[in-house]
Design a protein around this motif. Structure first.
Motif, mmCIF file in Angstrom:
data_model
loop_
_atom_site.group_PDB
_atom_site.id
_atom_site.type_symbol
_atom_site.label_atom_id
_atom_site.label_comp_id
_atom_site.label_asym_id
_atom_site.label_seq_id
_atom_site.Cartn_x
_atom_site.Cartn_y
_atom_site.Cartn_z
ATOM 1 N N PHE A 260 -7.824 0.694 -8.161
ATOM 2 C CA PHE A 260 -7.381 2.187 -7.654
ATOM 3 C C PHE A 260 -8.605 2.994 -8.024
ATOM 4 O O PHE A 260 -8.826 3.116 -9.425
ATOM 5 N N GLU A 261 -8.989 3.577 -6.870
ATOM 6 C CA GLU A 261 -10.261 4.562 -7.190
ATOM 7 C C GLU A 261 -9.928 6.015 -6.900
ATOM 8 O O GLU A 261 -8.625 6.228 -6.458
ATOM 9 N N VAL A 262 -10.790 6.788 -7.120
ATOM 10 C CA VAL A 262 -10.558 8.016 -6.765
ATOM 11 C C VAL A 262 -10.215 8.638 -5.451
ATOM 12 O O VAL A 262 -9.163 9.483 -5.280
ATOM 13 N N GLU A 263 -10.863 7.947 -4.332
ATOM 14 C CA GLU A 263 -10.362 7.736 -3.112
ATOM 15 C C GLU A 263 -8.772 7.511 -2.860
ATOM 16 O O GLU A 263 -8.071 8.376 -2.062
ATOM 17 N N ASP A 264 -8.202 6.647 -3.419
ATOM 18 C CA ASP A 264 -6.845 6.414 -3.523
ATOM 19 C C ASP A 264 -6.099 7.298 -3.899
ATOM 20 O O ASP A 264 -5.200 7.804 -3.412
ATOM 21 N N LEU A 265 -6.227 8.071 -5.047
ATOM 22 C CA LEU A 265 -5.654 9.097 -5.525
ATOM 23 C C LEU A 265 -5.961 10.251 -4.662
ATOM 24 O O LEU A 265 -4.564 11.009 -4.283
ATOM 25 N N ASP A 266 -6.692 10.454 -4.040
ATOM 26 C CA ASP A 266 -6.995 11.748 -3.283
ATOM 27 C C ASP A 266 -6.174 11.496 -1.877
ATOM 28 O O ASP A 266 -5.419 12.192 -1.383
ATOM 29 N N LYS A 267 -6.209 10.148 -1.412
ATOM 30 C CA LYS A 267 -5.266 9.782 -0.264
ATOM 31 C C LYS A 267 -3.907 9.866 -0.426
ATOM 32 O O LYS A 267 -3.146 10.425 0.489
ATOM 33 N N LEU A 268 -3.500 9.411 -1.884
ATOM 34 C CA LEU A 268 -2.143 9.511 -2.089
ATOM 35 C C LEU A 268 -1.541 10.881 -2.418
ATOM 36 O O LEU A 268 -0.405 11.272 -1.718
ATOM 37 N N ILE A 269 -2.407 11.825 -2.843
ATOM 38 C CA ILE A 269 -1.987 13.264 -2.799
ATOM 39 C C ILE A 269 -1.850 13.904 -1.368
ATOM 40 O O ILE A 269 -0.801 14.495 -1.090
ATOM 41 N N LYS A 270 -3.006 13.656 -0.548
ATOM 42 C CA LYS A 270 -2.821 14.296 0.873
ATOM 43 C C LYS A 270 -1.816 13.734 1.641
ATOM 44 O O LYS A 270 -1.065 14.394 2.364
ATOM 45 N N SER A 271 -1.445 12.229 1.701
ATOM 46 C CA SER A 271 -0.319 11.690 2.329
ATOM 47 C C SER A 271 0.907 12.181 2.062
ATOM 48 O O SER A 271 1.773 12.698 2.734
ATOM 49 N N ALA A 272 1.274 12.382 0.534
ATOM 50 C CA ALA A 272 2.214 12.810 0.123
ATOM 51 C C ALA A 272 2.647 14.241 0.542
ATOM 52 O O ALA A 272 3.662 14.671 1.013
ATOM 53 N N THR A 273 1.733 14.988 0.362
ATOM 54 C CA THR A 273 1.624 16.430 0.893
ATOM 55 C C THR A 273 2.005 16.484 2.213
ATOM 56 O O THR A 273 3.223 17.416 2.598
ATOM 57 N N SER A 274 1.261 16.030 3.152
ATOM 58 C CA SER A 274 1.704 15.953 4.590
ATOM 59 C C SER A 274 3.065 15.497 4.898
ATOM 60 O O SER A 274 3.679 16.124 5.573
ATOM 61 N N ASP A 275 3.380 14.063 4.192
ATOM 62 C CA ASP A 275 4.669 13.463 4.895
ATOM 63 C C ASP A 275 5.937 14.284 4.261
ATOM 64 O O ASP A 275 6.714 14.469 4.998
ATOM 65 N N LEU A 276 5.788 15.025 3.179
ATOM 66 C CA LEU A 276 6.841 15.708 2.707
ATOM 67 C C LEU A 276 6.970 17.143 3.210
ATOM 68 O O LEU A 276 8.153 17.534 3.340
ATOM 69 N N GLU A 277 5.861 17.620 3.718
ATOM 70 C CA GLU A 277 5.905 18.784 4.450
ATOM 71 C C GLU A 277 6.738 18.696 5.781
ATOM 72 O O GLU A 277 7.204 19.533 6.200
#
Length: 440
Positions: free
Chosen positions: A149-166
């Motif tokens: 689990f790297e920085v890119e994973d956390l960044d992708k998780l944040i952006k995906s959750a943001t987009s999906d829930l919006e």
């Protein structure tokens, strides 16, 4: 813990679940006038976000919350910085035990996705599975590195959750729109199958139900003073003349975190919705009631949630109660006054249904032809099998007869032995002498 609120109600589930890790200062409430129930102090229950990676999101949040360094960084990071990925870079500084656990969580999630892909492949058929290609559709993690689990994973998780829930509310509106159009389509199709007399009766009944549904008490504008005062009186049992916005907020902040989330806001509209909908009335559709609830919540969020974090803070709430619109709102346009689809939408929908029906009929015809061909081939195979079986049985019969003759011949039964004709190369049976030819 505050994390449970994040799982369902934030536009950026992961972002805001981190963002609101702050110690809320209790609002001073005069307990001589308002008694706050003890259950408000209980920890809220986690609510499913509806995302297909909900469990993974929850577990990542839970373990990051345990790292002191990461938690401290939250207090000094604003919302836009979190969305832009600056907070994700702090992952490099969390404790080794947290990173190790995050690695394990990611490997488990990758294995889960691979099992889903395999199950889908088994259903659809085929043996060649390109896991890397299929994993690309899961944008909330770096699928090229399935082990850590790297920085890119956390960044992708944040952006995906943001987009999906919006987009979650938008998808709910689209589902409701399709539901309403399908309901109308089926109603019209039903009418087509009736004779003229029954068609008129059905249409008249339909118009009567619409009229009965529209005949309800006045609906207060969601979030207005009148609407909140009605909740204050009917639900809270308090004098509407003593309405106090700060106390009202505290009463309906059910988990005491100093914010009204989407679920807490939607609960405020129950009294208004009960004016229009009842599960015991034929004219009322409970699916429409939930769409109305969603419309009310979205309206209040648009009016009050100034920082667009999908939460209403005490400050935002108090500011909204000082606006002119709070005291003198416009009338609320209910769902029956604002249809979810247009005539053009309905036309396109029915054309799409016709295309889908045509495609299904064509597929059924092809399957029927394939079935007939398979049945024909099966009959041919059965006929060939029967002929082959007859041939085998005939050969076995001949073989059996020869075997019986050989057994009888081998026992030396002279009475049944056949003489050897001249020129026959077979030896004579024992004791038998062949007459030699005589020469003149």
């Amino acid at each position: 813990m505050f994390w449970s609120k994040a799982y369902c109600h934030f536009a950026a589930a992961f972002i805001l679940s981190l963002w609101f890790y702050v110690e809320a200062v209790p609002i001073s409430v005069d307990k001589t006038e308002v008694e706050i129930p003890e259950e408000k102090l209980e920890a809220p229950q986690s609510v499913d976000t509806g995302l297909h990676y909900d469990r993974y999101l929850r577990e990542v949040i839970d373990f990051l919350e345990k790292d002191q360094h990461f938690r401290e960084k939250l207090h000094n990071t604003d919302m836009e910085d979190i969305k832009q990925g600056k907070l994700a870079k702090e992952l490099d500084f969390v404790g080794h035990n947290v990173r190790t656990k995050l690695d394990e969580l990611k490997r488990q999630e990758v294995n889960r996705l691979r099992m889903l892909i395999k199950a889908k492949q088994d259903v659809e058929g085929g043996n060649d599975i390109n896991h890397q290609a299929l994993l690309k559709q899961f944008e909330y993690m770096n699928h090229m590195n399935p082990h850590t689990f790297e920085v890119e994973d956390l960044d992708k998780l944040i952006k995906s959750a943001t987009s999906d829930l919006e987009n979650y509310d938008k998808e709910r509106h689209e589902e409701f729109k399709r539901y309403e159009m399908m309901k109308e389509h089926e109603r019209k199709e039903h009418l087509k199958n009736l004779d003229e007399e029954h068609r008129k009766e059905e249409q008249q009944h339909y118009e009567e139900l619409k009229k009965k549904h529209a005949d309800h008490p006045k609906i207060n504008h969601p979030g207005s003073q009148d609407q909140l005062k009605e909740v204050w009186k009917e639900a809270d049992g308090l004098d509407p003349n003593e309405f106090d916005p700060k106390t009202f907020f505290k009463l309906h902040d059910t988990n005491g975190d100093n914010y009204l989330d989407e679920q807490e806001l939607e609960a405020l509209f129950t009294k208004e919705l009960e004016k229009m909908y009842s599960p015991n009335r034929e004219e009322d559709d409970m699916t429409e009631m939930e769409e109305e609830r969603l419309r009310m919540r979205e309206h209040v969020m648009n009016e009050v949630d100034t920082n667009r974090d999908r939460l209403v803070s005490l400050e935002e709430f108090l500011v909204s109660t000082n606006k002119k619109e709070f005291v003198e709102p416009e009338s609320w346009e209910t769902l029956e006054q604002a249809p979810s689809y247009t005539d053009e939408d309905m036309k396109m929908f029915e054309e799409q249904l016709a295309q889908e029906e045509s495609s299904i009929n064509q597929k059924n015809a092809e399957l029927h032809q394939q079935k007939e061909e398979l049945e024909r081939q099966q009959e041919l195979l059965d006929s060939q099998k029967a002929k082959l079986q007859q041939a085998v049985e005939h050969m076995q019969m001949i073989k059996s007869e020869k075997t019986n003759d050989a057994v009888a011949y081998g026992d030396g039964a002279a009475a049944v032995a056949m003489p050897v004709l001249p020129g026959d190369s077979q030896p004579l049976p024992p004791g038998h002498q062949q007459d030699l030819p005589t020469h003149s």
